[in-house]
Design a protein around this motif. Structure first.
Motif, PDB file in Angstrom:
ATOM      1  N   VAL A 182       0.854  -1.180   0.000  1.00  0.00           N
ATOM      2  CA  VAL A 182       0.000   0.000   0.000  1.00  0.00           C
ATOM      3  C   VAL A 182       0.896   1.239   0.000  1.00  0.00           C
ATOM      4  CG1 VAL A 182      -1.807   1.262   1.212  1.00  0.00           C
ATOM      5  CG2 VAL A 182      -1.811  -1.245   1.234  1.00  0.00           C
ATOM      6  N   GLN A 202      -7.684   5.511   1.678  1.00  0.00           N
ATOM      7  CA  GLN A 202      -6.962   4.304   2.057  1.00  0.00           C
ATOM      8  C   GLN A 202      -7.901   3.241   2.608  1.00  0.00           C
ATOM      9  OE1 GLN A 202      -3.777   5.556   4.673  1.00  0.00           O
ATOM     10  NE2 GLN A 202      -2.955   6.952   3.128  1.00  0.00           N
ATOM     11  N   GLU A 262      -8.246  -0.447   0.934  1.00  0.00           N
ATOM     12  CA  GLU A 262      -7.948  -1.664   1.682  1.00  0.00           C
ATOM     13  C   GLU A 262      -9.192  -2.505   1.943  1.00  0.00           C
ATOM     14  OE1 GLU A 262      -5.103  -1.302   4.919  1.00  0.00           O
ATOM     15  OE2 GLU A 262      -4.740   0.766   4.294  1.00  0.00           O
ATOM     16  N   GLY A 306     -10.931  -6.207   5.491  1.00  0.00           N
ATOM     17  CA  GLY A 306     -10.087  -6.002   4.336  1.00  0.00           C
ATOM     18  C   GLY A 306     -10.253  -7.091   3.287  1.00  0.00           C
ATOM     19  N   LEU A 346      -3.290  -2.423   9.399  1.00  0.00           N
ATOM     20  CA  LEU A 346      -3.620  -2.570   7.987  1.00  0.00           C
ATOM     21  C   LEU A 346      -5.031  -3.135   7.884  1.00  0.00           C
ATOM     22  CD1 LEU A 346      -0.351  -3.990   6.406  1.00  0.00           C
ATOM     23  CD2 LEU A 346      -1.385  -1.785   5.948  1.00  0.00           C
ATOM     24  N   ILE A 395      -6.498  -3.870   5.310  1.00  0.00           N
ATOM     25  CA  ILE A 395      -6.547  -4.819   4.206  1.00  0.00           C
ATOM     26  C   ILE A 395      -6.528  -6.273   4.670  1.00  0.00           C
ATOM     27  CG2 ILE A 395      -4.042  -4.987   3.813  1.00  0.00           C
ATOM     28  CD1 ILE A 395      -4.620  -4.706   0.818  1.00  0.00           C
ATOM     29  N   SER A 434       1.290  -8.320   3.151  1.00  0.00           N
ATOM     30  CA  SER A 434       1.011  -6.929   2.834  1.00  0.00           C
ATOM     31  C   SER A 434       1.731  -6.006   3.803  1.00  0.00           C
ATOM     32  CB  SER A 434      -0.499  -6.665   2.891  1.00  0.00           C
ATOM     33  OG  SER A 434      -0.783  -5.329   2.535  1.00  0.00           O
ATOM     34  N   SER A 446       3.093  -1.478   4.006  1.00  0.00           N
ATOM     35  CA  SER A 446       2.875  -0.170   3.378  1.00  0.00           C
ATOM     36  C   SER A 446       4.164   0.633   3.307  1.00  0.00           C
ATOM     37  CB  SER A 446       1.803   0.621   4.138  1.00  0.00           C
ATOM     38  OG  SER A 446       2.234   0.903   5.457  1.00  0.00           O
ATOM     39  N   GLU A 496      -4.057   5.095  -2.821  1.00  0.00           N
ATOM     40  CA  GLU A 496      -5.462   5.446  -2.597  1.00  0.00           C
ATOM     41  C   GLU A 496      -6.049   6.314  -3.698  1.00  0.00           C
ATOM     42  OE1 GLU A 496      -3.277   8.277   0.404  1.00  0.00           O
ATOM     43  OE2 GLU A 496      -2.944   6.318  -0.509  1.00  0.00           O
TER      44      GLU A 496
END
Length: 411
Positions: free
Chosen positions: A47, A124, A128, A140, A165, A167, A268, A270, A316
């Motif tokens: 991300v 964001q 996600e 997510g 997160l 996500i 995942s 970021s 995003e």
């Protein structure tokens, strides 16, 4: 663990900091889904927080309007050509090497369903969560993917970093790890802490989770009582060296690669720093370096497994087509998705170019989206994990229409 208990543990660890002597340490702030799935493919989702300017990374130098819209940001002499129409940012030499090897591609003019308000937080969350702007953000999309995969056990999905997160949050079992503190923990200390917090169910449960993660993730950092150094300064020196080794994007990517070489199949994390309102020429370079280092670290550390790996780097929203008065760009709409890895069909720019004429722009200011960014994630899920159209449209990305077809990003 339930979603409620996972949130309670994260809240406890953020505030208490009592597990600073464990690798699964202070604070446990990032949700982690732990399960393993059949198959040998890997998916890494990065991300890019802050709204990465896809028009700066993948420059449409063949569009006659581009240079005039960005006189201080565009390059008249493309250093790293991709096609007759596109060129890479001149500092993206490592990415260009991947392009030449057929291990890099881009999806141009993409966006989430988010429009107009241009808030990083909302953008964001929608990226996600994988739902449209009117949907209730519950969990997510990677967590929902894990729930659709058959025979899941042990560890499949892993989120690494400092922030929560979304996500990977959801009903699938989650835990967490932060790479910043890697102090050694002797067996005697483990027993002492277990005894101290035995009477408190919440503290005891969180401590047990942290110790389990320490055992699983980096067992070489554990010290037996017999070989633990007696000098406290030596203990601290070792700890500081280990902590330093795991800081930064490269450390996170190295750790992620180690997990992917085991039974992890989805990861995942970021990379921030993409909010380039002022002085973008210099401000873009640092996050770009971090992104390149992360991807190249994954490639190097994974070795042969890189050939079974797909990396999606998603942001995003894009940024305005015109540069602003501070030689930067503001929050926009259409942007770029980055696709890398040995499992992809690289050397291609996917998507339809909408043009830069004012009447072709979104609200006469932003790159017009011509594709939903979620179709690239859907293509990866289908190609890597055999996710069905009904699973994608009904569970993973509710409301997404796959009828226009998916980009063929997986080889």
């Amino acid at each position: 663990m339930t979603k409620h208990s996972s949130l309670s543990r994260r809240s406890f660890l953020k505030n208490a900091g009592v597990l600073g002597c464990s690798l699964a340490a202070s604070p446990l702030v990032t949700p982690v889904s732990l399960a393993a799935a059949p198959g040998d493919h890997r998916l890494v989702v990065i991300v890019l927080r802050g709204g990465m300017d896809g028009l700066d990374l993948v420059r449409p130098v063949g569009d006659p309007l581009f240079a005039g819209l960005r006189p201080n940001l565009s390059s008249a002499d493309p250093k790293l050509p991709l096609t007759d129409f596109y060129a890479l940012h001149p500092e993206a030499d490592k990415l260009h090497a991947l392009w030449m090897a057929g291990e890099l591609a881009f999806g141009q003019a993409v966006s989430t369903p988010y429009r107009d308000k241009r808030s990083h937080f909302d953008g964001q969350d929608i990226l996600e969560a994988g739902v449209d702007a009117g949907g209730a953000i519950r969990d997510g999309w990677l967590n929902r993917l894990v729930q659709t995969m058959p025979d899941t056990q042990l560890r499949t999905a892993l989120a690494v970093g400092r922030e929560d997160l979304l996500i990977l949050s959801g009903d699938a079992t989650t835990s967490g790890w932060s790479p910043d503190v890697t102090l050694p923990l002797s067996e005697a200390s483990r027993l002492l802490m277990a005894r101290v917090y035995d009477g408190d169910p919440l503290f005891s449960s969180a401590l047990g989770e942290a110790m389990d993660l320490t055992d699983v993730l980096r067992p070489e950092l554990l010290r037996n009582a017999d070989d633990a150094p007696n000098d406290p300064s030596e203990v601290m020196s070792d700890a500081m060296m280990m902590a330093k080794a795991h800081r930064g994007t490269t450390g996170i990517a190295t750790f992620t690669a180690e997990m992917l070489k085991q039974d992890t199949r989805i990861a995942s994390f970021s990379i921030g720093g993409w909010d380039t309102h002022v002085g973008q020429t210099s401000g873009f370079k640092r996050p770009l370096k971090n992104l390149q280092d992360a991807i190249m670290t994954l490639k190097t550390e994974l070795g042969p497994i890189w050939g079974k790996t797909t990396v999606l780097a998603m942001t995003e929203f894009g940024r305005t087509v015109r540069q602003n008065g501070s030689k930067g760009t503001d929050h926009g709409t259409g942007g770029t998705v980055i696709v890398a890895g040995g499992a992809i069909r690289g050397g291609k720019i996917y998507g339809d170019w909408p043009g830069l004429a004012e009447e072709d722009l979104y609200n006469r200011r932003d790159l017009m989206p011509t594709a939903d960014i979620r179709i690239y994630a859907a293509a990866a899920m289908q190609g890597l994990f055999n996710a069905t159209a009904s699973q994608i449209e009904g569970t993973i990305f509710p409301g997404l229409d796959l009828s226009p077809g998916l980009p063929g990003i997986i080889a």
